[in-house]
Design a protein around this motif. Structure first.
Motif, PDB file in Angstrom:
ATOM      1  N   VAL B 115      52.847  42.406  42.121  1.00  0.00           N
ATOM      2  CA  VAL B 115      51.617  42.498  42.920  1.00  0.00           C
ATOM      3  C   VAL B 115      51.935  42.849  44.381  1.00  0.00           C
ATOM      4  O   VAL B 115      51.030  43.246  45.123  1.00  0.00           O
ATOM      5  CB  VAL B 115      50.789  41.177  42.906  1.00  0.00           C
ATOM      6  N   TYR B 119      48.877  44.707  46.991  1.00  0.00           N
ATOM      7  CA  TYR B 119      48.019  44.084  47.993  1.00  0.00           C
ATOM      8  C   TYR B 119      47.860  45.008  49.211  1.00  0.00           C
ATOM      9  O   TYR B 119      46.751  45.211  49.708  1.00  0.00           O
ATOM     10  CB  TYR B 119      48.583  42.727  48.419  1.00  0.00           C
ATOM     11  N   SER B 136      39.482  45.945  40.702  1.00  0.00           N
ATOM     12  CA  SER B 136      39.900  44.842  39.836  1.00  0.00           C
ATOM     13  C   SER B 136      41.416  44.762  39.866  1.00  0.00           C
ATOM     14  O   SER B 136      42.094  45.778  39.971  1.00  0.00           O
ATOM     15  CB  SER B 136      39.500  45.068  38.378  1.00  0.00           C
ATOM     16  N   ILE B 137      41.903  43.547  39.771  1.00  0.00           N
ATOM     17  CA  ILE B 137      43.353  43.383  39.678  1.00  0.00           C
ATOM     18  C   ILE B 137      43.689  42.577  38.441  1.00  0.00           C
ATOM     19  O   ILE B 137      43.065  41.551  38.162  1.00  0.00           O
ATOM     20  CB  ILE B 137      43.983  42.766  40.945  1.00  0.00           C
ATOM     21  N   ILE B 139      46.691  40.563  36.746  1.00  0.00           N
ATOM     22  CA  ILE B 139      48.013  39.994  37.046  1.00  0.00           C
ATOM     23  C   ILE B 139      48.577  39.344  35.793  1.00  0.00           C
ATOM     24  O   ILE B 139      47.920  38.497  35.180  1.00  0.00           O
ATOM     25  CB  ILE B 139      47.939  38.946  38.181  1.00  0.00           C
ATOM     26  N   ASP B 150      46.626  35.751  43.748  1.00  0.00           N
ATOM     27  CA  ASP B 150      45.313  35.947  43.120  1.00  0.00           C
ATOM     28  C   ASP B 150      44.179  35.629  44.095  1.00  0.00           C
ATOM     29  O   ASP B 150      43.177  36.335  44.146  1.00  0.00           O
ATOM     30  CB  ASP B 150      45.193  35.102  41.846  1.00  0.00           C
ATOM     31  N   PHE B 153      43.574  38.425  46.679  1.00  0.00           N
ATOM     32  CA  PHE B 153      42.846  39.574  46.138  1.00  0.00           C
ATOM     33  C   PHE B 153      41.355  39.237  46.023  1.00  0.00           C
ATOM     34  O   PHE B 153      40.492  40.068  46.280  1.00  0.00           O
ATOM     35  CB  PHE B 153      43.402  39.972  44.770  1.00  0.00           C
ATOM     36  N   ARG B 154      41.063  37.986  45.625  1.00  0.00           N
ATOM     37  CA  ARG B 154      39.675  37.559  45.487  1.00  0.00           C
ATOM     38  C   ARG B 154      38.970  37.629  46.846  1.00  0.00           C
ATOM     39  O   ARG B 154      37.836  38.051  46.932  1.00  0.00           O
ATOM     40  CB  ARG B 154      39.646  36.140  44.912  1.00  0.00           C
ATOM     41  N   ARG B 159      37.918  41.699  41.673  1.00  0.00           N
ATOM     42  CA  ARG B 159      37.823  40.841  40.493  1.00  0.00           C
ATOM     43  C   ARG B 159      39.232  40.614  39.966  1.00  0.00           C
ATOM     44  O   ARG B 159      39.994  41.564  39.816  1.00  0.00           O
ATOM     45  CB  ARG B 159      37.000  41.529  39.414  1.00  0.00           C
ATOM     46  N   VAL B 160      39.544  39.368  39.700  1.00  0.00           N
ATOM     47  CA  VAL B 160      40.917  39.034  39.313  1.00  0.00           C
ATOM     48  C   VAL B 160      40.965  38.614  37.848  1.00  0.00           C
ATOM     49  O   VAL B 160      40.186  37.765  37.409  1.00  0.00           O
ATOM     50  CB  VAL B 160      41.480  37.897  40.209  1.00  0.00           C
ATOM     51  N   TYR B 161      41.856  39.233  37.096  1.00  0.00           N
ATOM     52  CA  TYR B 161      42.055  38.906  35.686  1.00  0.00           C
ATOM     53  C   TYR B 161      43.502  38.467  35.503  1.00  0.00           C
ATOM     54  O   TYR B 161      44.413  39.153  35.968  1.00  0.00           O
ATOM     55  CB  TYR B 161      41.779  40.122  34.802  1.00  0.00           C
ATOM     56  N   ILE B 162      43.678  37.326  34.843  1.00  0.00           N
ATOM     57  CA  ILE B 162      45.024  36.775  34.751  1.00  0.00           C
ATOM     58  C   ILE B 162      45.445  36.583  33.290  1.00  0.00           C
ATOM     59  O   ILE B 162      44.658  36.137  32.455  1.00  0.00           O
ATOM     60  CB  ILE B 162      45.109  35.432  35.522  1.00  0.00           C
TER      61      ILE B 162
END
Lengths: 319, 268
Positions: B115, B119, B136-137, B139, B150, B153-154, B159-162
Motif C-alpha cells: 500500500v 497512498y 476504492s482500495i 488491501i 486502511d 485511505f478512509r 472505500r476500503v476492502y480488506i
C-alpha cells in the motif's frame, strides 16, 4: 606550516598521480570497473567522471545479449552476488549509441570485450580499435556468468592455451593497449598471467568475480535465477589482494588491481601489493561517487606520508 | 544532485512489523512522483552492503515519508534509526505512476506494505478530496497485523476492502476475490456489460503472485492496469542491469524503466 591543498578542479596536484599502462597514460590510477558504470551515462549525474583516470565500459559482445533470467543480483554477507550474463546491446549499439557519448567525455575509455570464439574477439578488437576515445582494450576472459565455446573449461581465463591464443592473436589485430582480465578461480594465477605476458599483453587486470552461490532456505532454491554467479565486494578483498601480490612478483607488465575496493585504504593496499592502477566496482553501487572519494583519499595519504610520485608506492609492500 | 543527506524527522512504528520514516525533503523544486523511490544507505557498515529502495508513501512541501516492513537485516537496522539521524539517500529515482484523472473509478490494490506507494498516488489523484465512490482500495495481507493504512485511505474518502489469508480481518481469502466482486457489481445491471473503455483503472503494488492474479482479473474485464514492481537491485540508476524484469519488448529495468509498468507489458 601546513601546505594548502590546491582547490578542486585545478590541474596542478601536489603529487604526481600519473601512471602509465602500456601506451595508456592516466592522469590518476582510479578507474571505474567494467559492468559497474555502464558507459558512464547514468553515473555521471552523481559523479564528476572526468576527474577519474579512466572508465572501463560494460563488456561488449559481437551480438546483442539479453542477459540471464532474474533475480540477477542478491546481497551476500559483505558482498554482492551477481549473474547479469553480459547483457549488452552488441557492437553495433556500442559504435552508434555509446561511442558518441563516450567521445564527449574527456577521459580515456577502456573498451571491455568478450566473445565465444577467437573470431569474435578479433572482430570486436578491430571495431573498437577504430574508435578514437578507446585507448585500451580490456579482454574479458573471466566472466563467470556466460558459457564460452572457445574452451572446455568454464572460463577462458582458466585455460592457459586459450589465453595465449586469444592474446597473441589480438596483439596482431590491434595497436591499442591490450589488457586481459583474469579470473581468481584458477590453480595458479601466476601461470595464467605469465602466459598472457608471453603472448604480448601490455598489462593484466585482476580479479574478476569469484564463482559463488546462495540458497534461499525457505523456498529451498538458489537465490539467483541463473543458480550461480560471481561474488564481489569487500568480502573478496583479501583474496584479490593475494592474487595481485602473486602476479606482481611474477610478471614485468603492470597489474591493474581490483576486488572489493570500497575506500582509499583498500585502494592503497592494492597499490602497495603491486597494482599500478585500481578499479572500483561494487563500491559504485553503494555510493556512485565512491571512486572520487578514493582518489582524494590516495592524495591525502601521499601528502601525509610525503610521497611525491605514486609509482613509488606501487609494489612498495615488502615481505 | 540526486544524492543527499536526509535528516530523519521521525521513525515510528505503526504496526508490529511496520514503520513510517519521515525525512526532510531535499529540494522543493524537484518534482517527486508517486511510484518513484528513494535509495537509502541504511548503515555505514558493510552489512547490509547495498542501499535499499523505498517507494514514496507521502509527499509534502517539507517532508517525505516512506513506509516499510522489517523483513531483513537492512529494514531492521533502519527501524533503529532515530529522529535527527542522517541518512545518505539517492532519489527520487525511477518512473512513477502515470496518474490519469479521467477515470470515473480508480481501484487500488495493495498487498501488505504494497500500500506504501498507493497512498501517495491516491493523494495525487484527487486533491483535496476524493468524491465518494470514485476511489476504492483493496488491501490484502497474511493477518490483521499486516493490514496498514486502511484508516488513512478512509479519511481520503476511499472505500476500503480488506482480505486476510487467515480471516482475522475482512474477507478470508484473496484480495482479488473482492476486486472481482466489485468489478462485477459495478457493471450495468440490465445488460451485464462493462462500463466501457476509460471508465475504470487499476493501480497495484504487492507480491508477484498477487499482481499476477490482479492482472488476470483486469485482463478478463479489459481494465487498464499499472503495477509497481519489486526486484533485487544493486545500483538503482540503471548501470548494473541487475533488476531485470521480462517484458514484451525484452528485459527492462525496475530501477530505471520502472518501478511502475503497464501490466500488459509484463511477461508473467
Amino acid at each position: 606550516m601546513v601546505k594548502k591543498r590546491p582547490r578542486r578542479g585545478t590541474t596542478r596536484v601536489p603529487q604526481k598521480l600519473k601512471v602509465k599502462i602500456g601506451k595508456l597514460e592516466l592522469e590518476n590510477p582510479v578507474i571505474l570497473a567494467s559492468g559497474t558504470a555502464g558507459f558512464g551515462r547514468e553515473i555521471r549525474e552523481f559523479l564528476d567522471i572526468e576527474r577519474l583516470g579512466a572508465i572501463v565500459t560494460k563488456t561488449i559482445t559481437l551480438h546483442k545479449k539479453e542477459g540471464n533470467p532474474p533475480p540477477r543480483v542478491v546481497e551476500a554477507p559483505w558482498g554482492l552476488l551477481n549473474s547479469i550474463g553480459l547483457a549488452n546491446g552488441g557492437i553495433k549499439d556500442f559504435m552508434f549509441e555509446q561511442v558518441p557519448f563516450l567521445e564527449s567525455l574527456r577521459i580515456p575509455v577502456i573498451a571491455s570485450i568478450s566473445g565465444d570464439i577467437l573470431d569474435e574477439f578479433i572482430k570486436l578488437a578491430e571495431e573498437v580499435s577504430r574508435v578514437g576515445c578507446v585507448r585500451a582494450i580490456e579482454v574479458n576472459l573471466s566472466c563467470p556468468n556466460v558459457i564460452h565455446k572457445g574452451t572446455r573449461l568454464p572460463l577462458l581465463a582458466q585455460d592457459r592455451t586459450a589465453v595465449e591464443k586469444i592474446v597473441s592473436t589480438l596483439r596482431k589485430t590491434t595497436e591499442k593497449t591490450l589488457i586481459p582480465k583474469l579470473s581468481p578461480n584458477v590453480t595458479d594465477i601466476k601461470e595464467i598471467a605469465k602466459a598472457a605476458e608471453g603472448a604480448g599483453c601490455d598489462a593484466v587486470s585482476l580479479v574478476n568475480t569469484y564463482p559463488a552461490m546462495l540458497v534461499d532456505i525457505h523456498t529451498m532454491r538458489p537465490r539467483l535465477g541463473n543458480v550461480c554467479g560471481g561474488l564481489s565486494g569487500p568480502c573478496i578483498k583479501p583474496l584479490a589482494l593475494k592474487c595481485v601480490w602473486d602476479v606482481h612478483s611474477a610478471i614485468d607488465v603492470p597489474v591493474i588491481g581490483m576486488g572489493g575496493i570500497m575506500d582509499a585504504d583498500d585502494a592503497i593496499e592494492f597499490i602497495l601489493c603491486g597494482s599500478s592502477a585500481v578499479q572500483v566496482g561494487t563500491a559504485n553501487f553503494v555510493n556512485p561517487s565512491a571512486s572520487l572519494g578514493i582518489l582524494e583519499g590516495i592524495e591525502q595519504y601521499m601528502a601525509k606520508k610525503g610521497i611525491a610520485d605514486i609509482m613509488d608506492l606501487v609494489g612498495a609492500a615488502k615481505a | 544532485m540526486k544524492q543527499f543527506k536526509a535528516k530523519i524527522i521521525s521513525n515510528r512504528k505503526i504496526a508490529p512489523e511496520h514503520y513510517i520514516l519521515s525525512f526532510k525533503r531535499p529540494e522543493k523544486e524537484r518534482r517527486i512522483e508517486p511510484g518513484q523511490f528513494f535509495y537509502v544507505k541504511i548503515s555505514d557498515s558493510y552489512r547490509p552492503l547495498l542501499r535499499k529502495p523505498f517507494s514514496v508513501h507521502k509527499i509534502s512541501g517539507y517532508s517525505i515519508e516512506i513506509l516499510y516492513k522489517t523483513i531483513g537485516e537492512g529494514t531492521r537496522a533502519l527501524s533503529k534509526r532515530k529522529k535527527g539521524d542522517i541518512l545518505d539517500m539517492m532519489g527520487p529515482l525511477g518512473k512513477g505512476f502515470d496518474a490519469v484523472r479521467r477515470h470515473k473509478k480508480v481501484m487500488l490494490v495493495g498487498g501488505g506494505h504494497g500500500v506504501a506507494p498507493l497512498y501517495a498516488l491516491a493523494k495525487q489523484l484527487e486533491y483535496p478530496a476524493v468524491p465518494a465512490g470514485r476511489l476504492s482500495i483493496f488491501i490484502g495481507a497474511r493477518t490483521k497485523d499486516h493490514i496498514v493504512c486502511d484508516k488513512k485511505f478512509r479519511r481520503l474518502g476511499a472505500r476500503v476492502y480488506i482480505a486476510t489469508d487467515d480471516g482475522t480481518r475482512g474477507h478470508k481469502g484473496f484480495v482479488t476475490d473482492l476486486l472481482t466482486r466489485k468489478i462485477l457489481g459495478s457493471r450495468d445491471k440490465d445488460t451485464g456489460e462493462g462500463r466501457g473503455k476509460g471508465h475504470t483503472a487499476i493501480y497495484a503494488c504487492g507480491p508477484k503472485e498477487m499482481l499476477k492474479s490482479v492482472w488476470k482479473v483486469a485482463r478478463r474485464y479489459g481494465i487498464p492496469c499499472q503495477f509497481s514492481l519489486e526486484e533485487y537491485m544493486a545500483c538503482g540508476i540503471g548501470t548494473c542491469l541487475g533488476c531485470a524484469v521480462k517484458t514484451q519488448s525484452g528485459y527492462k529495468l525496475v530501477c530505471k524503466d520502472g518501478p511502475v509498468f503497464d501490466a500488459k507489458e509484463i511477461v508473467w
